[in-house]
Scaffold this active site. Structure first.
Site, PDB file in Angstrom:
ATOM      1  N   TYR A   1      -2.147  -0.602  10.653  1.00 20.99           N
ATOM      2  CA  TYR A   1      -2.313  -1.057   9.198  1.00 20.99           C
ATOM      3  C   TYR A   1      -0.959  -0.641   8.637  1.00 20.99           C
ATOM      4  CZ  TYR A   1      -3.817  -1.295   4.288  1.00 20.99           C
ATOM      5  OH  TYR A   1      -3.972  -1.346   3.132  1.00 20.99           O
TER       6      TYR A   1
ATOM      7  N   SER B   1       1.104  -1.142  -0.131  1.00 20.57           N
ATOM      8  CA  SER B   1      -0.048  -0.042  -0.032  1.00 20.57           C
ATOM      9  C   SER B   1       0.913   1.293  -0.009  1.00 20.57           C
ATOM     10  CB  SER B   1      -0.705   0.097   1.221  1.00 20.57           C
ATOM     11  OG  SER B   1      -1.611   1.148   1.471  1.00 20.57           O
TER      12      SER B   1
HETATM   13  P1  NDP Z   1     -11.317  -6.358  -0.181  1.00 17.64           P
HETATM   14  O1  NDP Z   1     -11.762  -6.328   1.167  1.00 17.64           O
HETATM   15  O2  NDP Z   1     -12.102  -6.082  -1.409  1.00 17.64           O
HETATM   16  O3  NDP Z   1     -10.365  -7.920  -0.271  1.00 17.64           O
HETATM   17  C1  NDP Z   1      -9.790  -8.256   0.441  1.00 17.64           C
HETATM   18  C2  NDP Z   1      -9.474  -9.679   0.346  1.00 17.64           C
HETATM   19  O4  NDP Z   1      -8.714 -10.374   1.222  1.00 17.64           O
HETATM   20  C3  NDP Z   1     -10.918 -10.461   0.171  1.00 17.64           C
HETATM   21  O5  NDP Z   1     -10.822 -11.418  -0.895  1.00 17.64           O
HETATM   22  C4  NDP Z   1     -10.658 -11.407   1.369  1.00 17.64           C
HETATM   23  O6  NDP Z   1     -11.433 -12.629   1.402  1.00 17.64           O
HETATM   24  C5  NDP Z   1      -9.407 -11.565   1.759  1.00 17.64           C
HETATM   25  N1  NDP Z   1      -8.856 -11.868   3.032  1.00 17.64           N
HETATM   26  C6  NDP Z   1      -8.840 -11.031   4.255  1.00 17.64           C
HETATM   27  N2  NDP Z   1      -8.681 -11.681   5.242  1.00 17.64           N
HETATM   28  C7  NDP Z   1      -8.044 -12.996   4.852  1.00 17.64           C
HETATM   29  C8  NDP Z   1      -7.879 -14.086   5.405  1.00 17.64           C
HETATM   30  N3  NDP Z   1      -7.411 -14.122   7.008  1.00 17.64           N
HETATM   31  N4  NDP Z   1      -7.570 -15.151   4.804  1.00 17.64           N
HETATM   32  C9  NDP Z   1      -7.856 -15.219   3.601  1.00 17.64           C
HETATM   33  N5  NDP Z   1      -8.197 -14.308   2.866  1.00 17.64           N
HETATM   34  C10 NDP Z   1      -8.385 -13.043   3.385  1.00 17.64           C
HETATM   35  O7  NDP Z   1     -10.188  -5.353  -0.172  1.00 17.64           O
HETATM   36  P2  NDP Z   1      -9.024  -5.084  -1.357  1.00 17.64           P
HETATM   37  O8  NDP Z   1      -9.013  -5.922  -2.766  1.00 17.64           O
HETATM   38  O9  NDP Z   1      -8.750  -3.574  -1.245  1.00 17.64           O
HETATM   39  O10 NDP Z   1      -7.647  -5.538  -0.503  1.00 17.64           O
HETATM   40  C11 NDP Z   1      -6.816  -6.424  -1.132  1.00 17.64           C
HETATM   41  C12 NDP Z   1      -5.558  -5.748  -0.733  1.00 17.64           C
HETATM   42  O11 NDP Z   1      -5.186  -4.543  -1.048  1.00 17.64           O
HETATM   43  C13 NDP Z   1      -5.273  -6.011   0.865  1.00 17.64           C
HETATM   44  O12 NDP Z   1      -3.888  -6.417   1.095  1.00 17.64           O
HETATM   45  C14 NDP Z   1      -5.013  -4.365   1.134  1.00 17.64           C
HETATM   46  O13 NDP Z   1      -4.445  -3.984   2.477  1.00 17.64           O
HETATM   47  C15 NDP Z   1      -4.480  -3.715  -0.302  1.00 17.64           C
HETATM   48  N6  NDP Z   1      -4.684  -2.510  -0.306  1.00 17.64           N
HETATM   49  C16 NDP Z   1      -5.992  -1.943  -0.694  1.00 17.64           C
HETATM   50  C17 NDP Z   1      -6.399  -0.647  -0.926  1.00 17.64           C
HETATM   51  C18 NDP Z   1      -7.745  -0.160  -1.118  1.00 17.64           C
HETATM   52  O14 NDP Z   1      -7.786   1.158  -1.083  1.00 17.64           O
HETATM   53  N7  NDP Z   1      -8.608  -0.834  -1.315  1.00 17.64           N
HETATM   54  C19 NDP Z   1      -5.234   0.476  -1.069  1.00 17.64           C
HETATM   55  C20 NDP Z   1      -3.863  -0.300  -0.703  1.00 17.64           C
HETATM   56  C21 NDP Z   1      -3.658  -1.656  -0.567  1.00 17.64           C
HETATM   57  P3  NDP Z   1     -12.411 -13.506   2.335  1.00 17.64           P
HETATM   58  O15 NDP Z   1     -13.187 -12.547   2.874  1.00 17.64           O
HETATM   59  O16 NDP Z   1     -13.300 -14.158   1.363  1.00 17.64           O
HETATM   60  O17 NDP Z   1     -11.422 -14.427   3.090  1.00 17.64           O
END
Ligand code: NDP
Length: 243
Positions: free
Chosen positions: A148, A135
């Site tokens: 975070y 990020s």
């Molecule tokens: P979402 O919440 O849309 O997606 C997050 C994903 O992570 C989901 O598919 C969720 O799946 C999965 N996840 C969370 N915890 C677990 C776990 N313990 N085990 C397996 N899967 C897990 O958010 P984003 O797409 O935005 O996030 C993806 C990445 O991008 C993250 O690392 C986030 O920190 C990073 N990011 C996001 C930004 C933003 O503004 N959106 C900016 C910068 C970085 P499920 O719940 O089905 O397990």
């Protein structure tokens, strides 16, 4: 040449789902991981060479079993996208420490777990790529983001460390560092004040945040480079995001 296995964590929404769509379009065999597997199964994909497994990335054993099962079917992992993560905003004075622990476990331990599972094989094959989703908060501070930010600085640090450790084995470790993007990320925030401040910040940028498709394209761009070229990091945000 047969395409190598692509493993994507957190494929049920946001960036992970978009990354899955892009690689699926190009016919890669894929293992898609997440806890909400029903959401992954609803994605508009050709599931012919796609395996979906319910995995919590903090659980090393189930993570490893899923990857070995997919490798038995599709061949060894050539790309791991450590994308799963979550952001629970809050001020350290008021935030429940359980929320810090959840973020550190998922965002840092999850990435280390995935890396440990595939790295040795990649090293011995002298081929493979790991792309970690960090990020802008992986190198800059933001209010109400302390834990975070700690987790994402961690992702930056471990990625650069492991990159240097495996560079001589022709294995690439890279990261993508997005700014604010439109995904489900904010839906887990429990601190209403922190959430409203975040939304006001978004409004100050015209309310437009990054389309996750462009983050997926960045991942694909990194992977599509020849194996001897490592795009070490892509920082990507909307033009309007000043910080
Ligand atoms: P979402 O919440 O849309 O997606 C997050 C994903 O992570 C989901 O598919 C969720 O799946 C999965 N996840 C969370 N915890 C677990 C776990 N313990 N085990 C397996 N899967 C897990 O958010 P984003 O797409 O935005 O996030 C993806 C990445 O991008 C993250 O690392 C986030 O920190 C990073 N990011 C996001 C930004 C933003 O503004 N959106 C900016 C910068 C970085 P499920 O719940 O089905 O397990």
């Amino acid at each position: 040449m047969q395409k190598g296995l692509v493993v994507i964590t957190g494929a049920s929404s946001g960036f992970g789902a978009e990354i899955a769509k892009l690689f699926n379009k190009d016919g890669y065999p894929m293992l898609l991981l997440g806890r909400r597997v029903e959401k992954i199964k609803e994605l508009p994909l050709n599931f012919e060479n796609v395996m979906v497994e319910k995995v919590d990335v903090t659980d090393f054993n189930s993570f490893e079993s899923a990857i070995r099962k997919a490798e038995d079917k599709f061949g060894k992992t050539d790309l791991l996208v450590n994308n799963a993560g979550l952001m629970l905003l809050g001020n350290v004075i008021t935030q429940d420490p359980n929320e810090w622990q959840t973020m550190l476990n998922t965002n840092v331990m999850g990435v280390l777990n995935g890396t440990k599972i595939v790295l040795d094989g990649m090293k011995s094959r002298k081929h493979g790529t790991i792309i970690n989703m960090s990020s802008i908060a992986g190198f800059k501070a933001f209010a109400d983001h302390a834990a975070y930010v700690a987790s994402k600085f961690g992702v930056h640090g471990l990625s650069e460390t492991i990159r240097t450790e495996v560079s001589s084995s022709n294995v690439r470790v890279s990261l993508v560092a997005p700014g604010a993007a439109e995904t489900e990320l904010l839906t887990h925030v429990t601190d209403k004040n922190a959430l409203s401040d975040y939304n006001s910040w978004k409004e100050s940028m015209g309310g437009i945040t990054l389309n996750p498709v462009h983050v997926a394209e960045s991942v694909k761009f990194i992977y599509d480079m020849p194996q001897e070229v490592n795009i070490r990091e892509i920082d990507i945000a909307t033009t309007a995001q000043e910080s």
